[in-house]
Design a protein around this motif. Structure first.
Motif, PDB file in Angstrom:
ATOM      1  N   LEU A 149       0.775  -1.173   0.066  1.00 20.36           N
ATOM      2  CA  LEU A 149       0.035  -0.075  -0.330  1.00 20.36           C
ATOM      3  C   LEU A 149       1.008   1.553  -0.353  1.00 20.36           C
ATOM      4  N   GLN A 150       0.896   2.221  -1.138  1.00 17.22           N
ATOM      5  CA  GLN A 150       1.282   3.349  -1.244  1.00 17.22           C
ATOM      6  C   GLN A 150       1.593   4.225  -0.228  1.00 17.22           C
ATOM      7  N   GLY A 151       2.372   4.969   0.821  1.00 17.06           N
ATOM      8  CA  GLY A 151       2.426   5.644   1.943  1.00 17.06           C
ATOM      9  C   GLY A 151       2.050   7.158   1.302  1.00 17.06           C
ATOM     10  N   ASN A 152       2.755   7.627   0.378  1.00 19.07           N
ATOM     11  CA  ASN A 152       2.267   8.983  -0.773  1.00 19.07           C
ATOM     12  C   ASN A 152       1.961   9.108  -2.215  1.00 19.07           C
ATOM     13  N   PHE A 153      -0.051   9.413  -1.688  1.00 19.50           N
ATOM     14  CA  PHE A 153      -0.262   9.906  -3.217  1.00 19.50           C
ATOM     15  C   PHE A 153      -0.496  10.618  -3.471  1.00 19.50           C
ATOM     16  N   MET A 154       0.759  11.724  -3.670  1.00 18.87           N
ATOM     17  CA  MET A 154      -0.007  13.285  -3.466  1.00 18.87           C
ATOM     18  C   MET A 154       0.741  12.646  -6.020  1.00 18.87           C
ATOM     19  N   GLU A 155       1.910  11.906  -5.900  1.00 16.41           N
ATOM     20  CA  GLU A 155       2.015  12.681  -6.953  1.00 16.41           C
ATOM     21  C   GLU A 155       0.353  12.187  -7.666  1.00 16.41           C
ATOM     22  N   GLU A 156       0.077  11.632  -7.043  1.00 20.08           N
ATOM     23  CA  GLU A 156      -1.068  10.393  -8.128  1.00 20.08           C
ATOM     24  C   GLU A 156      -2.366  11.989  -8.541  1.00 20.08           C
ATOM     25  N   THR A 159      -2.636  18.421  -8.392  1.00 19.97           N
ATOM     26  CA  THR A 159      -2.344  18.921 -10.255  1.00 19.97           C
ATOM     27  C   THR A 159      -0.720  18.916 -10.214  1.00 19.97           C
ATOM     28  N   LYS A 160      -0.545  18.955 -11.636  1.00 14.27           N
ATOM     29  CA  LYS A 160       1.281  18.479 -12.179  1.00 14.27           C
ATOM     30  C   LYS A 160       1.200  19.970 -12.810  1.00 14.27           C
ATOM     31  N   LYS A 161       0.671  21.452 -12.988  1.00 15.12           N
ATOM     32  CA  LYS A 161       0.766  22.500 -13.137  1.00 15.12           C
ATOM     33  C   LYS A 161       0.049  23.558 -12.495  1.00 15.12           C
ATOM     34  N   ALA A 162       0.322  24.990 -12.128  1.00 15.99           N
ATOM     35  CA  ALA A 162      -0.537  25.234 -11.483  1.00 15.99           C
ATOM     36  C   ALA A 162      -1.727  26.320 -12.568  1.00 15.99           C
ATOM     37  N   ILE A 163      -2.849  26.505 -11.190  1.00 13.29           N
ATOM     38  CA  ILE A 163      -4.319  26.225 -12.080  1.00 13.29           C
ATOM     39  C   ILE A 163      -4.465  27.552 -11.375  1.00 13.29           C
ATOM     40  N   LYS A 171      -5.863  37.603  -2.822  1.00 13.86           N
ATOM     41  CA  LYS A 171      -4.920  36.631  -3.435  1.00 13.86           C
ATOM     42  C   LYS A 171      -4.856  35.428  -2.611  1.00 13.86           C
ATOM     43  N   VAL A 172      -5.280  34.174  -3.008  1.00  8.50           N
ATOM     44  CA  VAL A 172      -5.169  32.940  -2.268  1.00  8.50           C
ATOM     45  C   VAL A 172      -4.363  31.937  -2.954  1.00  8.50           C
ATOM     46  N   ALA A 173      -3.077  31.440  -2.511  1.00  7.98           N
ATOM     47  CA  ALA A 173      -1.668  30.344  -2.937  1.00  7.98           C
ATOM     48  C   ALA A 173      -2.884  28.850  -1.748  1.00  7.98           C
ATOM     49  N   VAL A 174      -3.762  28.317  -3.709  1.00  6.52           N
ATOM     50  CA  VAL A 174      -3.865  26.783  -2.381  1.00  6.52           C
ATOM     51  C   VAL A 174      -3.343  26.001  -2.777  1.00  6.52           C
ATOM     52  N   ILE A 175      -2.320  24.938  -1.956  1.00  7.51           N
ATOM     53  CA  ILE A 175      -1.056  24.027  -2.453  1.00  7.51           C
ATOM     54  C   ILE A 175      -1.663  22.395  -1.585  1.00  7.51           C
ATOM     55  N   ASP A 176      -2.343  22.292  -3.573  1.00  5.02           N
ATOM     56  CA  ASP A 176      -2.682  20.990  -3.431  1.00  5.02           C
ATOM     57  C   ASP A 176      -2.495  19.982  -3.521  1.00  5.02           C
ATOM     58  N   PHE A 177      -2.531  19.159  -1.880  1.00  4.73           N
ATOM     59  CA  PHE A 177      -2.769  17.711  -1.515  1.00  4.73           C
ATOM     60  C   PHE A 177      -3.759  16.902  -2.074  1.00  4.73           C
ATOM     61  N   GLY A 178      -4.754  17.431  -2.364  1.00  2.00           N
ATOM     62  CA  GLY A 178      -5.763  16.295  -3.078  1.00  2.00           C
ATOM     63  C   GLY A 178      -7.007  17.643  -2.920  1.00  2.00           C
ATOM     64  N   ILE A 194      -7.611  32.919  -6.860  1.00  2.00           N
ATOM     65  CA  ILE A 194      -6.882  31.979  -6.496  1.00  2.00           C
ATOM     66  C   ILE A 194      -5.450  30.739  -7.409  1.00  2.00           C
ATOM     67  N   THR A 195      -5.272  30.595  -6.970  1.00  2.00           N
ATOM     68  CA  THR A 195      -3.726  29.824  -7.907  1.00  2.00           C
ATOM     69  C   THR A 195      -3.431  28.627  -6.841  1.00  2.00           C
ATOM     70  N   ILE A 196      -4.276  27.472  -7.839  1.00  2.00           N
ATOM     71  CA  ILE A 196      -3.911  26.310  -7.248  1.00  2.00           C
ATOM     72  C   ILE A 196      -2.390  25.239  -8.070  1.00  2.00           C
ATOM     73  N   LEU A 197      -1.729  24.942  -6.784  1.00  2.00           N
ATOM     74  CA  LEU A 197       0.079  24.696  -6.476  1.00  2.00           C
ATOM     75  C   LEU A 197      -0.040  23.355  -6.318  1.00  2.00           C
ATOM     76  N   PRO A 198       0.962  22.488  -7.200  1.00  2.00           N
ATOM     77  CA  PRO A 198       1.495  21.218  -7.203  1.00  2.00           C
ATOM     78  C   PRO A 198       1.629  21.178  -5.512  1.00  2.00           C
ATOM     79  N   TYR A 199       1.485  20.156  -5.272  1.00  2.00           N
ATOM     80  CA  TYR A 199       2.324  19.834  -3.546  1.00  2.00           C
ATOM     81  C   TYR A 199       3.283  20.164  -3.133  1.00  2.00           C
ATOM     82  N   ASP A 200       4.712  19.874  -4.345  1.00  2.00           N
ATOM     83  CA  ASP A 200       5.641  20.067  -4.406  1.00  2.00           C
ATOM     84  C   ASP A 200       6.279  21.695  -4.786  1.00  2.00           C
ATOM     85  N   THR A 201       5.379  22.274  -4.387  1.00  2.00           N
ATOM     86  CA  THR A 201       5.834  23.764  -5.202  1.00  2.00           C
ATOM     87  C   THR A 201       7.420  24.293  -4.405  1.00  2.00           C
TER      88      THR A 201
END
Length: 353
Positions: A149-156, A159-163, A171-178, A194-201
């Motif tokens: 069972l995978q522990g870190n599903f963040m990559e799945e 988001t892969k790029k900023a939206i 002005k809100v930055a949302v760090i997208d962990f899912g 709103i700007t949605i950002l990848p978890y590893d930004t």
């Protein structure tokens, strides 16, 4: 077609299959919500899990194209007592069976979901195989043994790029962990830009964006595995107002030097009582998590603001000096009550201040 659920303690539950014809392995959990199965299935926080619904009749109002919490079903399987193939609702566009087929998710029904739920409550969340194929017990054991069972599903799920979603307000930055779509909708309702950002930004990208506040979203898995996210929170905690939800709440605790732990079977449902200590008021909340914050570990820097009325676990906290706060539950509901949506307004006020 036939269907079955095989648990790592050797238990086998036999029923009938729907959705995708196949076999999956995941962590078996249960949800006590009566409605909202579409939102539950599409919640990214269920990545890697097999969901058992305790309410016996699922699918009776169908599925539509506008209540998804993400673009796909991230769960590994769906277990129900009875599934409706003839939904009745003016908004219905598809059945749950059609939805699971489209999303390649295995479903099993006509099982004793009461027994399954009691087993999870007694023994804790466990690994399981859900299948609609003809498999021997030996083959089922092999599936369990060879699948980690995978522990870190963040990559799945992240988001892969900023939206960017344009708005006239804060002005809100949302760090997208899912992140769930209704968290974004609550910010849009309050006219946020709103700007949605990848978890590893990287921290430098946040600085370039120059947001007025940061929202740490919900997401799946063990918060301790998301080392990039914890590092990012440490770098921004004293620079921006921050609001953490669910996994974001847990990661905030880790970033301030606290600890988290895996619960026996977690909280998943739309009827969890939470006490707001500072307001001296109780709320009914929507929840979906299998990890919790250790209260003693965060007391040096955080004040506990909310506690669970069933087991007294930490449900909310705020920083002693900084405009930083978080909650374990889901103030956006979806599904569930929206009694605690005032927390989004609190976040807006903290940014304006």
């Amino acid at each position: 077609m036939n269907g079955l659920l095989y648990l790592e303690d050797g238990s086998i539950y036999e029923g009938k299959g729907f959705g995708k014809n196949g076999t999956s392995v995941g962590e078996l959990v249960f949800n006590t919500s009566i409605t909202g199965y579409q939102e539950i299935l599409t919640d990214p926080s269920y990545a890697g899990q097999v969901i058992t619904m305790t309410y016996p009749l699922i699918g009776n109002y169908g599925v539509n194209s506008f209540e998804d919490e993400s673009t796909k079903v991230h769960a590994k399987g769906f277990v129900v007592k009875n599934i409706s193939d003839n939904p009745s609702n003016y908004l219905s566009e598809h059945t749950v069976d059609q939805m699971l087929k489209k999303m390649n998710v295995v479903g099993v029904y006509d099982l004793d979901t009461r027994s399954i739920t009691k087993k999870v409550r007694n023994k804790g969340a466990m690994k399981c195989v859900i299948s609609t194929e003809e498999l021997s017990k030996k083959q089922l054991e092999e599936y369990l043994g060879k699948t980690e069972l995978q522990g870190n599903f963040m990559e799945e799920v992240s988001t892969k790029k900023a939206i960017h979603i344009e708005g006239q307000g804060a002005k809100v930055a949302v760090i997208d962990f899912g992140v769930k779509s209704n968290i974004i909708e609550n910010l849009k309702h309050r006219e946020c830009d709103i700007t949605i950002l990848p978890y590893d930004t990287a921290y430098e990208e946040i600085v370039k964006l120059n947001p007025q506040g940061i929202l740490l979203s919900n997401g799946p898995g063990d918060p301790k595995t998301v080392k990039e996210g914890i590092k990012l929170i440490k770098s921004i905690i004293d620079k921006y107002p921050i609001f953490g939800i669910c996994l974001g709440h847990q990661m905030l605790a880790l970033a301030v030097g606290g600890d988290t732990y895996k619960m026996k079977y977690g909280h998943r449902g739309g009827n969890h009582g939470v006490y707001d200590i500072e307001k001296d008021r109780a709320y009914i909340t929507s929840q979906n998590h299998g990890y919790a914050v250790d209260a003693e570990s965060v007391k040096e820097k955080m004040i506990i603001t909310h506690v669970n009325l069933n087991d007294n676990t930490v449900e909310g906290m705020r920083h002693k000096e900084l405009p930083v706060f978080s909650v374990q539950f889901h103030p956006e509901g979806a599904p569930g009550p929206q009694d605690s949506a005032y927390l989004f307004d609190k976040f807006i006020k903290s940014m304006k201040a």
